[in-house]
Design an enzyme around this catalytic site. Structure first.
Site, PDB file in Angstrom:
ATOM      1  N   HIS A  79       0.848  -1.194   0.000  1.00  0.00           N
ATOM      2  CA  HIS A  79       0.000   0.000   0.000  1.00  0.00           C
ATOM      3  C   HIS A  79       0.885   1.246   0.000  1.00  0.00           C
ATOM      4  O   HIS A  79       1.210   1.772   1.060  1.00  0.00           O
ATOM      5  CB  HIS A  79      -0.897   0.001   1.237  1.00  0.00           C
ATOM      6  CG  HIS A  79      -1.973  -1.041   1.202  1.00  0.00           C
ATOM      7  ND1 HIS A  79      -1.791  -2.323   1.652  1.00  0.00           N
ATOM      8  CD2 HIS A  79      -3.257  -0.987   0.756  1.00  0.00           C
ATOM      9  CE1 HIS A  79      -2.917  -3.024   1.492  1.00  0.00           C
ATOM     10  NE2 HIS A  79      -3.818  -2.239   0.948  1.00  0.00           N
ATOM     11  N   HIS A 139      -2.832  -0.415   7.018  1.00  0.00           N
ATOM     12  CA  HIS A 139      -2.279  -0.815   5.719  1.00  0.00           C
ATOM     13  C   HIS A 139      -1.184   0.146   5.246  1.00  0.00           C
ATOM     14  O   HIS A 139      -0.402  -0.196   4.379  1.00  0.00           O
ATOM     15  CB  HIS A 139      -3.395  -0.911   4.671  1.00  0.00           C
ATOM     16  CG  HIS A 139      -4.207   0.330   4.563  1.00  0.00           C
ATOM     17  ND1 HIS A 139      -5.252   0.621   5.420  1.00  0.00           N
ATOM     18  CD2 HIS A 139      -4.130   1.389   3.720  1.00  0.00           C
ATOM     19  CE1 HIS A 139      -5.776   1.802   5.098  1.00  0.00           C
ATOM     20  NE2 HIS A 139      -5.115   2.284   4.077  1.00  0.00           N
ATOM     21  N   GLY A 184      -5.172  -2.960  11.470  1.00  0.00           N
ATOM     22  CA  GLY A 184      -5.468  -3.498  10.137  1.00  0.00           C
ATOM     23  C   GLY A 184      -6.970  -3.502   9.921  1.00  0.00           C
ATOM     24  O   GLY A 184      -7.470  -2.841   9.011  1.00  0.00           O
ATOM     25  N   PRO A 185      -7.718  -4.232  10.747  1.00  0.00           N
ATOM     26  CA  PRO A 185      -9.173  -4.141  10.663  1.00  0.00           C
ATOM     27  C   PRO A 185      -9.574  -2.700  11.007  1.00  0.00           C
ATOM     28  O   PRO A 185      -9.280  -2.218  12.107  1.00  0.00           O
ATOM     29  CB  PRO A 185      -9.644  -5.145  11.723  1.00  0.00           C
ATOM     30  CG  PRO A 185      -8.489  -6.090  11.899  1.00  0.00           C
ATOM     31  CD  PRO A 185      -7.275  -5.216  11.737  1.00  0.00           C
ATOM     32  N   ILE A 245     -10.013   9.358  -0.558  1.00  0.00           N
ATOM     33  CA  ILE A 245      -9.976   8.209  -1.478  1.00  0.00           C
ATOM     34  C   ILE A 245     -10.106   6.919  -0.678  1.00  0.00           C
ATOM     35  O   ILE A 245      -9.435   6.726   0.337  1.00  0.00           O
ATOM     36  CB  ILE A 245      -8.638   8.188  -2.267  1.00  0.00           C
ATOM     37  CG1 ILE A 245      -8.572   9.357  -3.247  1.00  0.00           C
ATOM     38  CG2 ILE A 245      -8.438   6.861  -3.013  1.00  0.00           C
ATOM     39  CD1 ILE A 245      -9.588   9.333  -4.367  1.00  0.00           C
ATOM     40  N   HIS A 290      -3.925   3.301  -3.995  1.00  0.00           N
ATOM     41  CA  HIS A 290      -4.122   2.779  -2.642  1.00  0.00           C
ATOM     42  C   HIS A 290      -3.409   1.460  -2.367  1.00  0.00           C
ATOM     43  O   HIS A 290      -2.597   1.376  -1.451  1.00  0.00           O
ATOM     44  CB  HIS A 290      -5.626   2.606  -2.384  1.00  0.00           C
ATOM     45  CG  HIS A 290      -5.957   1.792  -1.177  1.00  0.00           C
ATOM     46  ND1 HIS A 290      -5.900   2.306   0.097  1.00  0.00           N
ATOM     47  CD2 HIS A 290      -6.332   0.491  -1.044  1.00  0.00           C
ATOM     48  CE1 HIS A 290      -6.227   1.355   0.956  1.00  0.00           C
ATOM     49  NE2 HIS A 290      -6.499   0.255   0.300  1.00  0.00           N
ATOM     50  N   ARG A 317     -24.020 -15.278  37.596  1.00  0.00           N
ATOM     51  CA  ARG A 317     -23.683 -13.841  37.542  1.00  0.00           C
ATOM     52  C   ARG A 317     -23.544 -13.286  38.965  1.00  0.00           C
ATOM     53  O   ARG A 317     -22.782 -12.355  39.197  1.00  0.00           O
ATOM     54  CB  ARG A 317     -24.731 -13.054  36.746  1.00  0.00           C
ATOM     55  CG  ARG A 317     -26.126 -13.105  37.313  1.00  0.00           C
ATOM     56  CD  ARG A 317     -27.087 -12.170  36.560  1.00  0.00           C
ATOM     57  NE  ARG A 317     -28.466 -12.456  36.888  1.00  0.00           N
ATOM     58  CZ  ARG A 317     -29.465 -11.575  36.789  1.00  0.00           C
ATOM     59  NH1 ARG A 317     -29.225 -10.361  36.338  1.00  0.00           N
ATOM     60  NH2 ARG A 317     -30.690 -11.913  37.105  1.00  0.00           N
ATOM     61  N   GLU A 375     -20.860  -2.175  22.875  1.00  0.00           N
ATOM     62  CA  GLU A 375     -20.096  -3.376  23.221  1.00  0.00           C
ATOM     63  C   GLU A 375     -18.802  -3.472  22.413  1.00  0.00           C
ATOM     64  O   GLU A 375     -17.773  -3.927  22.920  1.00  0.00           O
ATOM     65  CB  GLU A 375     -20.943  -4.627  22.977  1.00  0.00           C
ATOM     66  CG  GLU A 375     -22.209  -4.721  23.820  1.00  0.00           C
ATOM     67  CD  GLU A 375     -23.380  -3.936  23.247  1.00  0.00           C
ATOM     68  OE1 GLU A 375     -23.249  -3.345  22.146  1.00  0.00           O
ATOM     69  OE2 GLU A 375     -24.448  -3.918  23.893  1.00  0.00           O
ATOM     70  N   HIS A 389     -31.788 -12.733  22.227  1.00  0.00           N
ATOM     71  CA  HIS A 389     -30.896 -12.607  23.379  1.00  0.00           C
ATOM     72  C   HIS A 389     -30.284 -13.940  23.816  1.00  0.00           C
ATOM     73  O   HIS A 389     -29.525 -13.969  24.775  1.00  0.00           O
ATOM     74  CB  HIS A 389     -31.659 -11.996  24.573  1.00  0.00           C
ATOM     75  CG  HIS A 389     -31.923 -10.528  24.444  1.00  0.00           C
ATOM     76  ND1 HIS A 389     -32.472  -9.959  23.311  1.00  0.00           N
ATOM     77  CD2 HIS A 389     -31.701  -9.492  25.307  1.00  0.00           C
ATOM     78  CE1 HIS A 389     -32.584  -8.643  23.489  1.00  0.00           C
ATOM     79  NE2 HIS A 389     -32.125  -8.344  24.683  1.00  0.00           N
TER      80      HIS A 389
END
Lengths: 738, 738
Positions: A63, A103, A153-154, A226, A299, A395, A459, A523
């Protein structure tokens, strides 16, 4: 107050600007620093951009465009604005740098090389996209490598990570800093691209950072407009500056970020002085100098030899030469090292003084810098005898164990995604992590020293920001999150990044079965445990009673490089004080009820242990069948055990079949059993006990099925089951007619 | 242009307002309608609120507060603003109503009862939270039940669903409407709570709705400023109106939404006339009338008998009486039914006229209203002989198949999360779904008739908005999404909701293995397939070559109530034209290469089929071991097959062991094999082929391990493996030292 610093692009180049000197207290002790001359900047930018083009061209991949566009930002950060030490990348009070647009990693790797990170040689730079397995220049930055704060990355994750790092700084500062002793006051700079501002996790994190007024955080936006598909306006026409302001951010525009280092530096300096988190919107040109400058083509692909030669001609470099870095460029960055060593030295001196004035606090602080748990934490875990023997929701059991830990251990930062009344995570005297100036309508306030975090209904950000807190400095903070187990599907991308990076965290996932009841199938988790049981480096632990819950916490705390999910019930569970064992949990599975001449082994898990135990009783009382019961809270822990131990629990090659009972999808249990009693569909909105009954999780329904299996085996031999796993409660179906 | 309608709260009650009449063209044919007298409104609100309190009190559970607070909004919607038909809830051009804050479902159920949905009797209302398995009043709204557009509960999802419904309307209108024939022009109204505005998926969807200028969408925000943890300001201090405006929304405030029906109606009417999507910010009081009014306690628990009695006294009802609905209240809503029937009748007349003027278009339109595929779609799928026999990436194979389908079938709406250059989803002549007024910097424009969707980098919204498109009317639109497989972890909450609701969609997941290469472990899925393989009502299909990819599309198109994920490679894959079979894919697994006297069965999957085939060759050539190869693209399809078929493929109880080879976590394959060759850790950034080699996915590494297994079995007997699954390539480890 934040200076009014918009449109710095109009500032005249060469005018002295205030940047931070070597003082620890950056805001008060800013020194005047003359920027280098424009021609030096120009050379650095030209050399950097050609080097990036060469690095991508050698293996025809990577990249290049973003890294080239961001060159001036890099100079502004590594030459002027950031406090860091190339000789000791882990220097505690360093500014954190997060590359959310991961990237563009060559951007970071190359500046690290230029400023003198010792492992980041030019040969290592050239290993980018090579087949070298010892490369420290992978396709996205990885935390394992020196000087990388967090794996990215993600897209969007880095923004949340950076928020977590800024929280860590705020929290440690509020806890340990004293007048004249600002032990912790670093900034977190986070580079982002257009994409990061589209991902929901980043938008959640942005809202929280504004809410908390994390003024030690700057998002440095590489606004090249871009993405892969074309210009950003084909998918987004937000007024991003107004959106950030609406979320409580300080916004600074830099209209020319391609060459105007002065403007970028001024913005970065202003960010450090702001009273809010700062969003620096810097216009750049992707792939500047190449034929595809300003285009999506720049890119994610190398430019080709011809264009690389053209780039070099454009930038006044020799097209015949590759990977060229003139000495003048190294010289330009040379002071980074000595300056960094000076930062370290001053910090060490500061800590020494602090140790004399505040010896007890200093001892605790040093322990946390070293990432160590207090040695006696195990003593805080309640003894088995202290738990109620009456049916107890796990719990609630979790609260018995976690609350005193959180109360006594300053590294615990505990929070919930808006389920305080449901998850039992609060403790006496807890203080909320909040901007101290906040005055809420309900009167629940706090300050930055607080260790209880209201995440709101976010979350995903909860998990990804927790990654940032954990990555701030290994072991300094142990984030503990909580929500309903089902909603950890929202958090999954963040949980995965925690596992991938070896960041310890404890995720308390309540309401973990169809027993959650009336809330219904939306749920009730069915498939989610399959994800977490198969995820490398993650402990998914599902304890069956209070004692096992204690075991789950012990395992999770001991796993210092592994996140854990402790999966708990909403509903009351029978307790097995005569049989259950925290030590057993450490081994993943153990014999809960032994029976030497058993006809069948029943494997029970978590909230459905009652099915195994009741079925055993019924089989014995009414059918003359002897059953042993194995408790199996954690597959990954069991896999660590010796072959002998496994054999003693599971009795491979015995003639007694093994039946696993769990109200989840069966996938993955086939390894440990010959037959399964599981959920083949989604759940149903019914009161918890009725939901169990409706789906057959009830000894009266289970026992006859197990009996038939045992009888088949007695008649046909165990070989009848070999390789032919039996579903005793319906098979994996569509769930819908076609 | 949008009317300037802010602060309608100041409007004087009783003044006539314009609301939509019965005309199909709502915007042009608004009729003047006098609101009912204030005392009638007052009675309805009082009765409604007491009924909600009673319904929660009977079983001591549920979510009363929100529903009570929203009563005036409900009257405004069901009495005045919404076009719908209780006699025929599926009337095509009805306004869609989505309850994103699904826990307030009693709000919807009760208004449906009052306006005369025939199945929604008072007895059914009383089944809320009961143990009746035939209840149509589950704890969250479920699409299976009459009049419910979409299943909600996981927060934020409904916002995205509503955006999808509004897209469907825009798209169908642009495709089929003609002058004087507005066949499709419905509004979508989506109720949201505070939480929905915090979830990332909603924020992604909000940005897209603004971008697309979906002016047929209104978010009706129940702004009660309360979540479970307390007041919203403990977790969020966004200026929400400014944030929505920055995303391109029209914003209308209603300051008293608890009683001011006039103000709410005016806002809803204005939304229908707006040129942008409209955000109606309505202040309400949660649990109004109860002792915990305005408090988090009113959210998720019944009030207790004493407080319910007090509520009734406050509202002038008899505390001794329960579930009271006076006839006057039914009378108030009575006209809803006849008005709805009138809408239907007019629409039918309109379609009749259209059929005469535009017979061909009308035929297509009616087919789509009926949710039917054109019968000859199978003919569009290319024959086996048309595929290249040279190595081909399955993402490319997917293009061969999907592109002509998308070109020829108007129900296909295809898109990508910003990976157009990578996923091969475009076709000749494709038109983008875009606001026709948009003029982008890169010149890529479109209009609402377009069927190619640029989702931006918003995988979660992509999936959840697609649920809304699919739910608009079953079968009318077949959403096809695409991204890298790894990023379907972001989309998982949406994918799950699609499976739960039986909404057909096809998700094209490319770059599905460690073969994705240099991008590294952040981009290489290991555990994700375990989630989707175990998720009820979802087909996860991983084809090994072009022919199997054709089979995957056929299976996915045939599964009209089931979403599918087709999992594809980035890298080139060998083709098996002599062996692979689209019919085989329909069965989930089949024998790719038979060998009657085989010593071992090798199970190959998708991109790693080459490992199985090459290992077979090597075992035969160098080790004298005979192997058969099974191709196993889809577990769920295989589970639908007969016992005999399964036996023929897997040879249960044979003496030849079965070894499954896949570069994912092994979990779930144990059912079909005796041993596995899989990934025990996360991946690594290396060129694809090198990554395979590094992790041992290479016949040279695999064959010796299989040979040893075969030899063990020959020596010890197959019983040696029984119940003792063998990991031939490393076991489930932590991945990190502790």
């Amino acid at each position: 107050m934040a200076p009014s610093l918009e449109h710095y692009e109009d500032a005249t180049s060469g005018i002295p600007v205030k940047v931070l000197g070597t003082q620890i207290d950056g805001t008060n002790a800013a020194a005047t620093l003359q920027l280098e001359e424009a021609d030096k900047h120009d050379q650095v930018l030209r050399v950097f951009r050609c080097l990036i083009a060469d690095l991508c061209e050698q293996f025809k991949g990577g990249h290049p465009g973003g890294a080239m566009g961001m060159a001036a930002i890099g100079v502004s950060l590594w030459k002027y604005a950031m406090k860091y030490s190339p000789s000791n990348p882990d220097y505690f009070n360093r500014d954190r740098f997060v590359l959310s647009n991961g990237h563009t990693c060559l951007f970071q790797y190359t500046f690290m090389h230029l400023v003198g990170y010792k492992n980041m040689t030019i040969e290592q730079l050239k290993s980018y996209h090579s087949d070298r397995t010892d490369s420290i220049c992978p396709g996205h930055p990885e935390i394992e490598h020196e000087g990388i704060e967090v794996t990215t990355g993600p897209l969007g994750q880095g923004v949340a990570n950076a928020v977590g790092m800024a929280m860590a700084t705020k929290h440690l500062a509020a806890t340990y800093n004293k007048p004249n002793y600002e032990l912790v006051n670093n900034m977190t700079f986070c580079m982002i691209g257009d994409a990061c501002l589209q991902e929901g996790v980043a938008l959640e994190a942005v809202s929280l950072a504004g809410h908390w007024k994390l003024n030690n955080l700057a998002l440095v936006y590489d606004n090249n407009q871009i993405t892969c598909d074309g210009s950003v306006d084909i998918t987004c026409n937000d007024d991003i500056n107004e959106k950030m302001r609406a979320c409580g951010w300080n916004v600074i525009d830099v209209m020319d970020g391609t060459t105007n280092i002065q403007g970028v530096v001024q913005a970065l300096v202003a960010a450090r002085a702001s009273d809010k988190p700062t969003f620096i919107n810097i216009r750049t040109i992707i792939g500047i100098g190449s034929a595809s400058a300003g285009d999506a083509k720049a890119h994610g692909a190398a430019f080709g030899a011809e264009d690389v030669a053209n780039i070099k001609r454009t930038f006044g470099m020799n097209p015949e030469e590759h990977f060229v870095v003139p000495d003048a460029v190294y010289d330009f960055f040379r002071e980074a090292k000595s300056r960094g060593e000076e930062y370290e030295k001053e910090w060490t001196t500061l800590v020494d003084g602090y140790s004399k004035e505040y010896p007890e606090l200093a001892e605790e602080f040093k322990l946390r810098v070293a990432g160590k748990m207090p040695k006696d934490w195990t003593k805080i875990i309640p003894e088995k005898g202290s738990f109620p023997t009456t049916p107890t929701a796990s719990r609630k059991s979790s609260g018995f164990i976690c609350n005193p830990l959180a109360q006594n251990l300053n590294n615990f930062m505990v929070g919930t995604a808006d389920l305080t009344p449901s998850v039992n995570m609060t403790w006496k005297g807890k203080v909320d992590f909040q901007n101290p100036e906040l005055k809420t309508a309900c009167g629940i306030n706090g300050n930055y020293s607080g260790r209880y975090i209201h995440w709101g209904i976010r979350e995903h950000a909860m998990a990804s920001i927790s990654n940032g807190m954990a990555a701030f400095n290994k072991g300094t903070i142990l984030p503990v999150t909580s929500s309903f187990f089902m909603f950890y599907i929202y958090a999954a991308p963040g949980i995965r990044m925690g596992a991938l990076q070896g960041l310890q965290q404890i995720h308390i996932a309540t309401h973990d079965s169809i027993g959650t009841g009336e809330d219904g199938p939306t749920h009730q988790p069915i498939a989610l445990a399959s994800l977490y049981r198969s995820m490398p480096n993650l402990l998914y632990i599902r304890p069956c009673d209070s004692e096992e819950t204690a075991g789950a916490y012990i395992a999770a705390i001991k796993a210092t490089s592994t996140p854990s999910i402790i999966s708990l019930s909403r509903q009351n569970l029978p307790q097995y004080p005569e049989n259950s064992s925290r030590e057993g949990v450490q081994k993943g599975a153990y014999v809960l009820m032994e029976q030497e001449d058993a006809d069948v082994t029943l494997i029970g898990i978590g909230a459905e242990m009652f099915c195994a135990v009741e079925t055993k009783k019924l089989l014995e009382a009414e059918h003359g069948i002897k059953a042993r019961v194995v408790s199996f809270p954690c597959q990954r822990l069991f896999e660590q055990q010796s072959k002998e131990y496994k054999q003693s629990v599971l009795r491979y090659r015995s003639n007694a079949p093994r039946v696993v009972i769990e109200a989840y999808a069966i996938n993955g249990w086939e390894r440990y059993a010959d037959a399964g009693y599981s959920m083949a569909t989604f759940g149903k909105s019914l009161p918890g006990a009725k939901a169990y009954e409706h789906f057959g999780f009830d000894a009266k329904a289970i026992a006859p099925k197990v009996k038939a299996l045992v009888e088949e085996v007695k008649k046909e031999g165990i070989d009848s089951l070999r390789g032919d796993f039996r579903d005793l409660n319906g098979t994996m179906g569509y769930g819908f007619e076609h």
